[in-house]
Design a protein around this motif. Sequence first.
Motif, PDB file in Angstrom:
ATOM      1  N   THR A  54     108.440  88.261  13.553  1.00 54.85           N
ATOM      2  CA  THR A  54     108.271  88.875  14.867  1.00 54.85           C
ATOM      3  C   THR A  54     107.686  90.276  14.696  1.00 54.85           C
ATOM      4  N   LYS A  55     106.849  90.656  15.653  1.00 55.05           N
ATOM      5  CA  LYS A  55     106.266  91.990  15.684  1.00 55.05           C
ATOM      6  C   LYS A  55     106.366  92.524  17.108  1.00 55.05           C
ATOM      7  N   ASN A  56     106.327  93.839  17.225  1.00 57.23           N
ATOM      8  CA  ASN A  56     106.479  94.482  18.526  1.00 57.23           C
ATOM      9  C   ASN A  56     105.273  95.346  18.857  1.00 57.23           C
ATOM     10  N   GLY A  57     104.915  95.341  20.108  1.00 63.65           N
ATOM     11  CA  GLY A  57     103.838  96.184  20.600  1.00 63.65           C
ATOM     12  C   GLY A  57     104.158  96.653  22.003  1.00 63.65           C
ATOM     13  N   THR A  58     103.325  97.521  22.516  1.00 62.80           N
ATOM     14  CA  THR A  58     103.528  98.028  23.871  1.00 62.80           C
ATOM     15  C   THR A  58     102.211  97.966  24.630  1.00 62.80           C
ATOM     16  N   ILE A  59     102.266  97.396  25.830  1.00 64.28           N
ATOM     17  CA  ILE A  59     101.098  97.329  26.701  1.00 64.28           C
ATOM     18  C   ILE A  59     101.232  98.414  27.769  1.00 64.28           C
ATOM     19  N   TYR A  60     100.151  99.148  27.989  1.00 65.30           N
ATOM     20  CA  TYR A  60     100.110 100.176  29.035  1.00 65.30           C
ATOM     21  C   TYR A  60      99.030  99.806  30.045  1.00 65.30           C
ATOM     22  N   ILE A  61      99.389  99.843  31.314  1.00 62.33           N
ATOM     23  CA  ILE A  61      98.444  99.563  32.399  1.00 62.33           C
ATOM     24  C   ILE A  61      98.445 100.752  33.340  1.00 62.33           C
ATOM     25  N   ASP A 127     106.955  96.518  26.984  1.00 61.82           N
ATOM     26  CA  ASP A 127     107.251  96.307  25.577  1.00 61.82           C
ATOM     27  C   ASP A 127     107.260  94.806  25.307  1.00 61.82           C
ATOM     28  N   ILE A 128     106.421  94.367  24.365  1.00 61.40           N
ATOM     29  CA  ILE A 128     106.276  92.937  24.127  1.00 61.40           C
ATOM     30  C   ILE A 128     106.677  92.575  22.694  1.00 61.40           C
ATOM     31  N   THR A 129     107.036  91.301  22.517  1.00 62.47           N
ATOM     32  CA  THR A 129     107.349  90.750  21.200  1.00 62.47           C
ATOM     33  C   THR A 129     106.395  89.611  20.901  1.00 62.47           C
ATOM     34  N   LEU A 130     105.791  89.644  19.699  1.00 66.92           N
ATOM     35  CA  LEU A 130     104.927  88.574  19.221  1.00 66.92           C
ATOM     36  C   LEU A 130     105.689  87.788  18.157  1.00 66.92           C
ATOM     37  N   VAL A 131     105.538  86.470  18.181  1.00 68.26           N
ATOM     38  CA  VAL A 131     106.169  85.617  17.177  1.00 68.26           C
ATOM     39  C   VAL A 131     105.104  84.763  16.524  1.00 68.26           C
ATOM     40  N   THR A 132     105.178  84.652  15.189  1.00 70.28           N
ATOM     41  CA  THR A 132     104.208  83.844  14.461  1.00 70.28           C
ATOM     42  C   THR A 132     104.893  83.077  13.337  1.00 70.28           C
ATOM     43  N   ASP A 133     104.378  81.873  13.041  1.00 64.02           N
ATOM     44  CA  ASP A 133     104.796  81.157  11.839  1.00 64.02           C
ATOM     45  C   ASP A 133     103.672  81.170  10.799  1.00 64.02           C
TER      46      ASP A 133
END
Length: 284
Positions: A54-61, A127-133
């Motif tokens: 899992t990784k975290n990022g932030t989106i701003y609008i 604040d978003i979470t990305l998930v990858t395998d």
Amino acid sequence: MSEKCKYVAIDGTEIRFGEDGKLFMGQGDLRSYSWIVNSPYGYISSFSKDDIVTKNGTIYINGSIDDVKNIANQIFSIFEKDIRYKNEHPYSNETGRLYIGGCYLKCFITSSTPSAYLTHRHFLKKDITLVTDSPEWIKEVTSSFSNIIESTGTKKYPYKYPYTYRSNINSEIINNDFAVSSNFEVIIEPSPGHSIANPFFEIGSRNYRFNITLQEGEKLKINSLAKAILKIDAAGNETDVLYVRNKEYDVFAKIPSGEHMISVSDNALITITLLQERSEPEWI
């Protein structure tokens, strides 16, 4: 710090960050990585990565009230559609892709926590979470080669061979400029007006051979990362033909780092895309 990046959904829809002054992606830990130390006997024997990362990022609008609402609703729909697609197609390998620095990470956006909107209607933070395998960032580098047999018409033979033929290889060197060996995707197809029996390509001392005949308009696609071989007909329909690999050779062997001689079947057109796997996206 914001990243100039884009998210490409399964259906090809794109969300671009850092281009229009309204939508941005904060870096978070998107570039962070960690190897697991394997030490079963008290010393380091190897390194690996978690199956799910899992990784975290932030989106701003920001923008007008209508801009903020419309953009927020649009990106929600795109992220949500990919999640729902995966639920309906659990065995599909298709995912969204986050592109940074010319590299992409196959992932899904699995959570979003909004803030600031009710205080400032012209601004929204998510604040978003990305998930990858598939925790490697992939940079694709594509090269094309051909080996066309041309009639020169310059020499006649007394029997059934009225012409001489010349091999014309557009480039005989493939360069994997990455630090380590790379996976690949290869597409082989006959040149116009020809067919190919038992197509092959050789890179250095490595042989990649296939027991199949390709007619004009047909293609063979080999992906070493997915361990897949597909035949594509003239209409674009794909058929699994894993069985056509020549088992005398490892047709999924990675392409080594550096420059290597390449040779291909007569009357073949070949496109090789190196899939350079990285722990972090390239800095550009």
